[in-house]
Structure formats: structure tokens, C-alpha cells
Scaffold this active site. Structure first.
Site, mmCIF file in Angstrom:
data_model
loop_
_atom_site.group_PDB
_atom_site.id
_atom_site.type_symbol
_atom_site.label_atom_id
_atom_site.label_comp_id
_atom_site.label_asym_id
_atom_site.label_seq_id
_atom_site.Cartn_x
_atom_site.Cartn_y
_atom_site.Cartn_z
ATOM 1 N N HIS A 34 0.816 -1.206 0.000
ATOM 2 C CA HIS A 34 0.000 0.000 0.000
ATOM 3 C C HIS A 34 0.855 1.263 0.000
ATOM 4 O O HIS A 34 0.512 2.245 -0.655
ATOM 5 C CB HIS A 34 -0.922 -0.008 1.223
ATOM 6 N N HIS A 80 -10.034 3.695 -0.766
ATOM 7 C CA HIS A 80 -10.302 3.240 0.595
ATOM 8 C C HIS A 80 -11.150 1.978 0.497
ATOM 9 O O HIS A 80 -12.287 1.926 0.969
ATOM 10 C CB HIS A 80 -11.002 4.333 1.408
#
Length: 702
Positions: A34, A80
Site C-alpha cells: 500500500h 479506501h
């Protein structure tokens, strides 16, 4: 998730010792997929990020593009995804908050949002539950902070059932003299944390986002999801403006993935400095927090500012005026990134190694095979009903009516058209804004589907008379360790990069989200693109006026691969053939010129659902259309780069189209019917029936 043995060996070799527990968990998160883009960074060099208008490209919290010498915009996009599965409301809300703070950290004021949402099949109860929660979270947060949501897309596909996607883009506005970056400026300056106090929410969010979702993720991973407070965010927005007004900020970074540890270490590393941070100085809202909880908490509504020593007192006074907490947590320094806690050194590492030292992955990629043509026999009336009522092509008014899209008084064209338009009187122009992707396209053909996504977004701008300025992307994929998944992901990167380059649209920033895998399998490769352009002249709407005749402008792809029709009717086909680079650019130039012509009454792009959906969206209760095409492929072909034009001057239209194909479709009518003739078969639906078919989200969710 723990630090892999191979990574730990690298850390031990660099430090000359075993890492402390705080260091180990810091490396685990900052070296995660990430944060470090370990599987994707080797591919991202395909993007062209240069352009005369590009002030700051990839690598900062948001990109910066100039409208003129004095007026800049920022453009950023974030995902998200995993948090929005575990907690759809807070996961989506904090996605909005994060991209807004990325905008603040560049010195800009947020002026518009776009949300691109992807869920499992609409007929599944769980998909509707996620949709309802995500939309409510975006609406409550965006509306409360006063930033309009003006663009976006909502898609449904069975492969998102175990892992929805929530991608949010933000545009900000600033004058050139207010520009701030996330690059530390000078040793001896103070690091000041401003905003909410630090709690235990969002712990390990970066590592959580770098793993496949487990079957029990909705319960077991809840602590990794942040909880947002839009009212504090609004105060932070206004506080940030005041700090900029008084020129008190040297550099800034939003506290997002990996929390304080991520923001502060990246800030100083980019400037070639280190830091000395006292974790006990961080204002906390929960008792007995330990060092790595303070370092890695992803509590929302927090900013890290670099401030000259003489300005610290004033910064804290302004924070107090806005009822925000603040703390001087340390200094920009020469040497290592050092954190102390309870008088002991818990982190002492080279900042560049922490921020940039993660090794890249060398993964195998398998390219998918193209489909063969095996078209079904269709009944025209049934096919039209099925495509018009498909949740992917149906009206998304249920979604965007929940958003405040006019707050800020800049919205010149509301959601529902090809692109939103924002007034920018500071530069004497309008800004066109579009965002989206089509998972059916990229699932069928990752490379060509991604080219089509870029082409379609640019066509949305051209249809409003806008010239593209720049784009950002959110590249979503499954587990890259699977060769077929990585092959599809590589395809969307290359396809997006090639078409953007062909259209001279620099890709100035973005986000990568991998490991979107669950017990349901990997998601389709999903290249969400957000694109902005300038619209200086006339900007036609999409609704028919009744004054002109109807024409189709652009190159047909003559295939139904990835189409909505095949999703319903079965069969297979190759993906439509897109024009080559030079031809695609010429088509957009022609569309842009046609959209700006006085005799043009309406323009609407052809894409999802093909010509059938385009025309259905153009008819009104007062004006209908009567058109004819030769076959079903022409009616449902979803090839982008084409528009339907209502024109009162055929000669002008022919002249402006030039070498770009121009087809006469039919005429407008003074009733409310859409009449379609296909190879002698005629079907007509009135506006009321079209509206009823296309209002499937409202029927099922209200």
C-alpha cells in the site's frame, strides 16, 4: 501481517542490528504494498507525467497544474477499498477526508470531489448494504465539510462481491504564491502536529490494505478502520487557510497511511533530512498508548507541519482559535529519523531507507486471451429494456442526489452529464471534471479496455468543449502474486498510459491498490481515471432541444466485447477496435470543435450501453428522437470516442468533422418517444417508460 524474513534481513543488514519492535512494525507498514508500491512501481514508468502546465507531478500528496501564471489547481485520487468493506460508512467517509487533507497539504482549498464506486451484483442484498453505507458515508462527510461532489461513477460486477472499491478524487484551487509541498526545508525547523488527538483507531491500516480480505474481515479487521469527524475536518480546512494566509507553513503532510510514522518520515526523507521526535509530546485521546500505537495510528483529521521556530507560538494560537489540538513533537534534523518514548530511543533509522528502501517485486505476468465472436440472437424490444434497466447503465440520480453538489457556488453543470463544470473566475475559465472506469471493459480486455477508459474520459471533456489538462489514476487490482491477475494489472497500466500519451494528457499522480482479493476471488482490473480540462467557450448540454437533426460522430468499433448487451444476452465477442493514437486525437479535436459550434444544440458521448443508452439519456418529456441503424451491433456497440450530436447546420458539422466518420442517425421529434429502427424492426418507448426503466436504483433502494 508481519515483516517478511527477507525484508527483515535487509533491515538488519542496513542497521547492523536487530530492529526494535517499533522499528519492525514501522518497516512492516511503510514497506507494505500500500505504501511502497512494490509490485506496481516497476510498471508506472509507462506513464508520461510531463507537460508545460504541470507544476508538480507524481510523488507529492497531490499533483499541481497551472491554469495561468497565478492560478493553480491540485488533483489527487485515493482508494479506501478494504476499510469500506469492513465498515462501509466510516471507510468511505475517511476516504473523502484523506484526499481532502492531501489537497490541504499542497496549500490548496478543496473545491470539488468525484467518487467512483464498485460493488458486487446489484441484486445481492450485501451489495446494496455496502452501496447504501458507502454513499451515506461520502454524503455525510462531503456535505458537512462543504466540498461539493460533482462527478463520479457507480458500477456493479459479480467479482466485487467480496471486495468493493471506493476511489475518491479531489480538485483544489490555490494561487501560485500559496504552494506548499511535502518536502522538508531546513534542519532546525519544528514539526507541529495539528488536528484531532491520536487514538487507537486505524492501527496497521497500511498493512491491512496490503492483504487479501479474509472471510471474517468484517468483524476481525474493524480496529484497522479509521473513524472520521467531518466537523473537525472543516475546522482543519479553515485553520490551514489561515496558516497559509500568514505564511506560517514551510512544508506539510497529511497523516494518512502509516499515520505519524509515515507522514513525518516521508516529509523529512524527501528533503534529505532526518528528524528528532518525542512521541510522548503527541496529544492523545486514549490512555497508556505505546510507541508503535502512537506512530502508526491512522486517527483522522491530523496534519504534520514544518514550522520555523519563531512561528510555532502563532501556529498553536491559530489551532487553538479553531478548537484544534496541537503539539510540537520534534525537529527537522540532520542524520537519522529518531523517535523517543518514555526517555528511550525506540526508532533510529536512515529516513531514506525507511521511506524508499523497500525492494521491488519481480512478478510473472500472463496475458489474457481475446474472445471469439459468438453473438446471440436478440429480440430488439427485450434487449432495449434489459440494457436500459441494467444498474450499470441506469440513472445514478439515487446516488448523486444525496450529495451537495452546489455548495461553494462554483458548480456550473451538475452531475449526470458527461462532465461536471466548475467556474474558476480567478483564471477566467471553467474547469471540466470527469472520473470513472468500466470493469466490464477491462475484465474482457485489460489493455484495450483501459485504453477505452482513457478515451471515454477524454471524450466526456471534449463533449463539453473542454481541452484536457491532466489526469490522475487509481489502479486497482487483485493479488499480484497470481500471474493472470498481474498480467491483467499490467495490461491496464500500459493501456491507460498509451492512450493518455496519445491524447497528450499527462498523468500527474495517482494511487495503487492491490490485494483486492477475497474468498470470492480477485476483482476485475480497474483503472479509475479522473481527468480535468479547460472549457473556455460554449458548453452544450446533453438534452435534445428539438431544433436539429441527429448525427453520430466518431469511429465505430464494430464489436460487443465487454458490452452490457452481452452481459444480459450471453455470447461472446472481441473487444471493439479502437482508433490508433493519431486518429483518436483527431477524433477528439473534431468533437471539441463541434461542441463549441453555435449550430450544435446537444452533445452526448456514446459509451456504457452504446447508442441505445446515449439516446435514451438525451430525450426529454418534450423532445423525442427517431433514429435508424443497420444492426444490433451498431445500436449496442460501446466504443468510446464517439458522440451523438444534435445540429441545425449539416454543412458546418461536415466541415468540422473533417476525416472523422459522420453518420446521419435521424431526427428529433415534437413528442416524447425514442423510436429505434434496426434492420427493419421498429421499437418505441416514451419518456415515462424510459425513466421508469432507468430508475432501477431508486425503485430498489428507496
Amino acid at each position: 501481517m508481519t515483516l517478511p524474513d527477507a525484508d527483515r534481513d535487509l533491515v538488519v543488514a542496513e542497521l547492523g542490528r536487530d530492529p526494535t519492535p517499533a522499528e519492525e512494525i514501522l518497516f512492516e507498514n511503510l514497506w507494505s504494498e500500500h505504501c511502497a508500491y512494490r509490485s506496481s512501481r516497476p510498471l508506472l514508468s509507462a506513464f508520461d507525467s510531463d507537460g508545460e502546465q504541470v507544476v508538480i507531478g507524481p510523488g507529492d500528496d497531490a499533483a499541481v497544474v497551472s491554469l495561468d501564471d497565478d492560478t493553480y489547481i491540485t488533483l489527487g485520487i485515493e482508494s479506501h477499498n478494504h476499510p469500506s468493506y469492513v465498515d462501509p460508512y466510516d471507510g468511505a467517509a475517511t476516504g473523502v477526508g484523506g484526499i481532502v487533507r492531501d489537497t490541504l497539504s499542497m496549500g490548496a482549498y478543496p473545491i470539488a470531489l468525484a467518487d467512483c464506486l464498485y460493488f458486487g451484483d446489484f441484486d445481492r442484498e450485501h451489495s446494496r448494504y455496502l452501496l447504501d453505507g458507502v454513499v451515506e458515508g461520502i454524503a455525510d462527510y462531503g456535505n458537512a465539510i462543504g466540498v461539493p461532489t460533482v462527478a463520479g461513477a457507480t458500477s456493479f460486477h459479480e467479482k466485487y462481491e467480496g471486495n468493493p472499491l471506493v476511489n475518491v478524487a479531489c480538485v483544489g484551487l490555490l494561487s501560485a504564491d500559496r504552494l506548499v509541498t511535502a518536502v522538508a526545508q531546513e534542519a532546525g525547523n519544528k514539526l507541529v502536529l495539528v488536528g484531532s488527538s491520536t487514538g487507537r483507531d486505524g492501527l496497521g491500516g497500511a498493512s491491512f490494505a496490503s492483504e487479501d480480505l479474509a472471510e471474517d474481515a468484517e468483524t476481525e479487521d474493524r480496529p484497522a478502520v479509521q473513524v472520521g469527524d467531518p466537523y473537525t475536518e472543516k475546522l482543519l480546512i479553515e485553520c490551514n487557510e489561515t496558516l497559509l494566509d500568514e505564511e506560517l507553513v514551510e512544508s506539510a503532510r497529511d497523516l494518512g497511511a502509516a499515520g505519524l510514522g509515515g507522514a513525518s518520515s516521508e516529509l523529512v526523507a524527501k528533503g534529505g533530512f532526518g528528524a528528532e521526535i518525542d512521541l510522548n509530546a503527541v496529544h492523545q485521546r486514549e490512555p497508556n498508548m505505546n510507541a508503535f500505537e502512537i506512530l502508526l495510528s491512522e486517527s483522522q483529521e491530523r496534519m504534520c507541519y514544518e514550522v520555523a521556530p519563531e512561528n510555532v507560538e502563532r501556529v498553536q494560537a491559530i489551532a487553538e482559535r479553531f478548537d484544534l489540538g496541537s503539539a510540537v513533537i520534534g525537529d527537522v534534523a540532520e542524520g537519522n529519523y529518531v523517535c523517543t518514548f518514555d526517555g528511550e530511543t525506540v526508532v533510529d533509522v536512515p529516513p531514506e531507507f525507511l521511506a524508499e528502501g523497500a525492494p521491488m517485486n519481480d512478478l510473472d505476468a500472463t496475458e489474457p486471451e481475446a474472445a471469439e465472436r459468438d453473438l446471440p440472437e436478440v429480440v430488439l424490444s427485450e434487449a432495449l429494456e434489459a440494457v436500459l434497466s441494467d444498474p450499470n447503465t441506469a440513472s445514478k440520480e439515487w446516488v448523486y442526489r444525496q450529495y451537495d453538489h452546489e455548495v461553494g457556488l462554483r458548480t456550473a453543470r451538475r452531475p449526470g452529464d458527461d462532465a461536471a463544470l466548475l467556474d474558476i473566475p480567478e483564471a477566467g475559465t471553467k474547469l471540466a471534471f470527469t472520473a470513472g472506469a468500466d470493469p466490464n471493459w477491462t475484465d474482457a480486455a485489460p489493455y484495450d479496455g483501459a485504453r477505452a477508459v482513457a478515451f471515454e474520459n477524454a471524450t466526456n471533456l471534449a463533449a463539453k468543449g473542454a481541452n484536457p489538462l491532466a489526469a490522475v489514476d487509481c489502479l486497482n487490482g487483485g493479488n499480484p502474486e497470481k500471474p493472470d491477475v498481474y498480467g491483467g494489472f499490467k495490461g491496464i497500466v500500459d493501456g491507460l498510459a498509451d492512450m493518455c500519451s496519445a491524447l497528450s494528457v499527462p498523468v500527474v499522480g495517482g494511487n495503487v491498490s492491490l490485494y483486492n482479493d477475497s474468498v470470492s476471488g480477485p476483482i476485475p482490473p480497474t483503472p479509475t481515471l479522473a481527468m480535468v480540462g479547460e472549457a473556455d467557450g460554449p458548453s452544450p448540454g446533453m438534452s435534445l432541444s428539438g431544433d436539429g437533426d441527429l448525427f453520430l460522430v466518431g469511429y465505430p468499433g464494430d464489436a460487443l466485447g465487454g458490452s452490457t448487451l452481452l452481459q444480459h444476452e450471453g455470447g461472446s465477442d472481441a473487444f471493439p477496435t479502437l482508433p490508433d493514437d493519431e486518429t483518436a486525437a483527431a477524433a477528439l479535436d473534431a468533437i471539441r470543435a463541434i461542441a463549441s459550434e453555435d449550430s450544435t444544440r446537444a452533445v452526448h458521448d456514446v459509451s456504457h450501453g452504446g447508442l441505445a443508452v446515449t439516446l435514451a439519456e438525451m430525450v426529454t418529456e418534450e423532445v423525442g428522437a427517431d433514429i435508424a441503424v443497420e444492426n444490433v451491433v451498431q445500436l449496442f456497440d460501446e466504443t468510446p470516442g464517439r458522440v451523438v450530436v444534435e445540429s441545425t447546420d449539416v454543412d458546418a458539422l461536415v466541415s468540422l468533422a473533417g476525416d472523422v466518420p459522420l453518420y446521419e442517425l435521424g431526427t428529433t421529434t415534437d413528442n416524447d418517444y425514442l423510436g429505434v429502427t434496426v434492420d427493419g424492426d421498429y421499437v418505441a418507448f416514451d419518456a415515462a417508460k424510459i425513466a421508469d426503466l432507468r430508475d432501477v436504483l431508486t425503485h430498489e433502494l428507496d
